[in-house]
Design a protein around this motif. Structure first.
Motif, PDB file in Angstrom:
ATOM      1  N   VAL A 173       0.575  -0.916  -0.211  1.00 24.11           N
ATOM      2  CA  VAL A 173      -0.135  -0.044  -0.490  1.00 24.11           C
ATOM      3  C   VAL A 173       0.904   0.968   0.454  1.00 24.11           C
ATOM      4  CG1 VAL A 173      -2.146   1.433   1.220  1.00 24.11           C
ATOM      5  CG2 VAL A 173      -1.808  -0.979   0.972  1.00 24.11           C
ATOM      6  N   PHE A 174       1.929   0.725   1.062  1.00 21.61           N
ATOM      7  CA  PHE A 174       2.961   2.261   1.242  1.00 21.61           C
ATOM      8  C   PHE A 174       3.668   2.608  -0.469  1.00 21.61           C
ATOM      9  CE2 PHE A 174       6.972   4.405   2.555  1.00 21.61           C
ATOM     10  CZ  PHE A 174       6.726   5.333   2.500  1.00 21.61           C
ATOM     11  N   ARG A 177       1.159   3.737  -3.372  1.00 18.86           N
ATOM     12  CA  ARG A 177       0.797   5.701  -2.878  1.00 18.86           C
ATOM     13  C   ARG A 177       1.993   6.310  -3.489  1.00 18.86           C
ATOM     14  NH1 ARG A 177      -3.455   5.346   3.000  1.00 18.86           N
ATOM     15  NH2 ARG A 177      -4.330   4.305   1.591  1.00 18.86           N
ATOM     16  N   ARG A 180       2.331   6.373  -7.244  1.00 19.77           N
ATOM     17  CA  ARG A 180       1.409   6.846  -8.399  1.00 19.77           C
ATOM     18  C   ARG A 180       1.515   8.369  -7.606  1.00 19.77           C
ATOM     19  NH1 ARG A 180      -3.952   3.072  -6.674  1.00 19.77           N
ATOM     20  NH2 ARG A 180      -2.982   2.073  -8.338  1.00 19.77           N
ATOM     21  N   ARG A 181       2.371   9.240  -6.922  1.00 19.55           N
ATOM     22  CA  ARG A 181       2.734  10.394  -6.074  1.00 19.55           C
ATOM     23  C   ARG A 181       3.236  11.033  -7.314  1.00 19.55           C
ATOM     24  NH1 ARG A 181       3.469  10.679  -0.523  1.00 19.55           N
ATOM     25  NH2 ARG A 181       1.710  10.176  -0.371  1.00 19.55           N
ATOM     26  N   VAL A 188       5.402   1.642  -8.251  1.00 16.81           N
ATOM     27  CA  VAL A 188       4.117   0.474  -7.587  1.00 16.81           C
ATOM     28  C   VAL A 188       4.199  -0.777  -8.317  1.00 16.81           C
ATOM     29  CG1 VAL A 188       2.241   0.880  -9.362  1.00 16.81           C
ATOM     30  CG2 VAL A 188       2.976   2.986  -8.871  1.00 16.81           C
TER      31      VAL A 188
END
Length: 337
Positions: A173-174, A177, A180-181, A188
Motif C-alpha cells: 500500500v505504501f 501510493r 503514484r504520487r 508501483v
C-alpha cells in the motif's frame, strides 16, 4: 562560434545534469519487474522514492525479525523460507545504500565516469546473498521432507505467516501510493510485487493448517515451493544485474530514444545511438543527421531541441553526447571507402 562549428563537425556536447522532469509517464522503461540489486532511477533520484525505500526496509525488517523468533521456537521450514524471502527483500537496501554513498563522490582521473558502476557490484552481492539463503532454505526443506520432525507452536507459525502477509501488504500500500504520487511505474510495480509476497506468506498459514489437520509433510512442501520462488527471483535479478554490468540496456529505452528524435523537426535520421547505465543514471551518445544546407545556428537549435526531447522521454538521462552532422556527409563518406 568555434564551439558551434566543432559540434557541427561532430565533436558533440556533453551535459551532466540531474534531470527531474515530472512528465507523468515513464517512457521506455519496460523492465519494471521485481529485481533485487537494481533500483529504478525514478525511485533512487527522488526524495520521496528514497523515503519509500527506507520505510519499506523498516517494515520488512521488523516483520522478518518477528518471524525469526517463531522459526527458532517452532522449527517450521515453510516459515524459514518465507522469513528468508522477507529478509532478502529488506536487506537489498543496505548494499545499495552503501553504493549510493560511494556514487556521490566526484569523478577522478582514474574513474572519469564516476562510481556509478559500484551499484552493479552491490547488485551482484545482493544476488549472491539471496542465492546462498535460498540454498539454505532448500536444504532445510528437503531434509525435513526426508526426515520429518514434529512442528511446535502451530498457532505461532500461523500468526507469523499472517504477520508476513500484513507486513508485505503494508509495504504494498505504501509503495503504490508513493509511486503514484511521484509517477514512478517501478515503485508501483514493486508495491504489487510486495502484495504477491504477502500471498506467499499466507502459504505458511496453509502449511500450518495442513500439519494441524494431520498432514505433517505440508510444512516442508510449502517450504520447497517458497524456495523455488526465491530461486526465480535470483534468476531474474542476476540477469538484470549482469546485463547492466556489460552495458546492456532495456530495448524499450532504445525505442524511446528513437521516438524522441521523431519529435524534433529537421532531424532526418538518428545514427550511432548508444545507451549505457552508470548506476541508476543513463548516458546517451548519438549522431543526428540533418539538412546540409542548415546554418550553424539552426544546427545548434536542433541539437538543443533533441536533447530536451531525450530528457523528456528518458527520465534517467544524466549525460547526452549529441553530434549533429549534415546528412550528405554520410553518403560521401561511404563513396570514398
Amino acid at each position: 562560434m568555434l564551439g558551434k562549428a566543432m559540434r557541427w563537425l561532430g565533436f558533440g556536447h556533453d551535459h551532466d545534469h540531474g534531470h527531474g522532469h515530472g512528465h507523468g509517464q515513464h517512457h521506455g522503461h519496460d523492465d519494471h519487474g521485481h529485481t533485487h540489486g537494481v533500483i529504478d532511477p525514478t525511485i533512487a533520484t527522488t526524495s520521496q522514492g528514497i523515503w519509500a525505500i527506507k520505510w519499506s526496509f523498516a517494515i520488512l525488517a521488523v516483520t522478518a525479525f518477528l518471524q525469526v523468533l517463531v522459526v527458532v521456537a517452532s522449527g517450521s521450514v515453510a516459515l524459514l523460507a518465507d522469513t528468508i524471502h522477507n529478509i532478502a527483500d529488506a536487506t537489498t537496501a543496505i548494499p545499495l545504500w552503501i553504493a549510493f554513498r560511494l556514487v556521490r563522490r566526484r569523478p577522478t582521473a582514474t574513474f572519469a565516469y564516476g562510481y556509478g558502476k559500484v551499484e552493479d557490484l552491490a547488485g551482484i552481492v545482493i544476488v549472491l546473498i539471496i542465492f546462498a539463503s535460498a540454498l539454505v532454505a532448500g536444504y532445510e526443506a528437503a531434509n525435513k521432507l526426508i526426515h520429518p520432525e514434529p512442528i511446535r507452536q502451530l498457532g505461532w507459525v500461523a500468526a507469523a505467516g499472517l504477520a508476513g502477509f500484513l507486513g508485505n501488504e503494508a509495504v504494498a500500500v505504501f509503495r503504490i501510493r508513493v509511486g503514484r504520487r511521484i509517477n514512478s511505474a517501478a515503485l508501483v510495480a514493486d508495491g504489487y510485487h510486495a502484495r504477491v509476497d504477502g500471498l506467499t506468506s499466507l502459504a505458511v498459514v496453509l502449511g500450518a493448517a495442513g500439519v494441524w489437520l494431520g498432514f505433517p509433510l505440508a510444512d516442508p512442501i510449502i517450504g520447497l515451493l517458497i524456495t523455488l520462488a526465491i530461486f526465480g527471483i535470483v534468476w531474474q535479478s542476476a540477469g538484470a544485474v549482469v546485463r547492466r554490468m556489460i552495458d546492456g540496456v532495456e530495448p524499450g529505452l532504445v525505442s524511446a530514444a528513437r521516438h524522441a528524435a521523431e519529435h524534433v523537426p529537421g532531424v532526418q535520421s538518428l545514427q550511432d545511438l548508444k545507451l549505457r547505465w552508470l548506476g541508476h543514471r543513463l548516458n546517451l551518445q548519438a549522431t543526428a543527421l540533418v539538412d546540409p544546407g542548415l546554418s550553424l545556428v539552426e544546427a545548434e537549435r536542433i541539437r538543443a531541441a533533441l536533447e530536451r526531447e531525450f530528457e523528456a522521454h528518458l527520465p534517467a538521462l544524466d549525460g547526452a553526447h549529441i553530434a549533429v552532422r549534415p546528412a550528405v556527409a554520410v553518403g560521401e563518406a561511404g563513396s570514398h571507402r
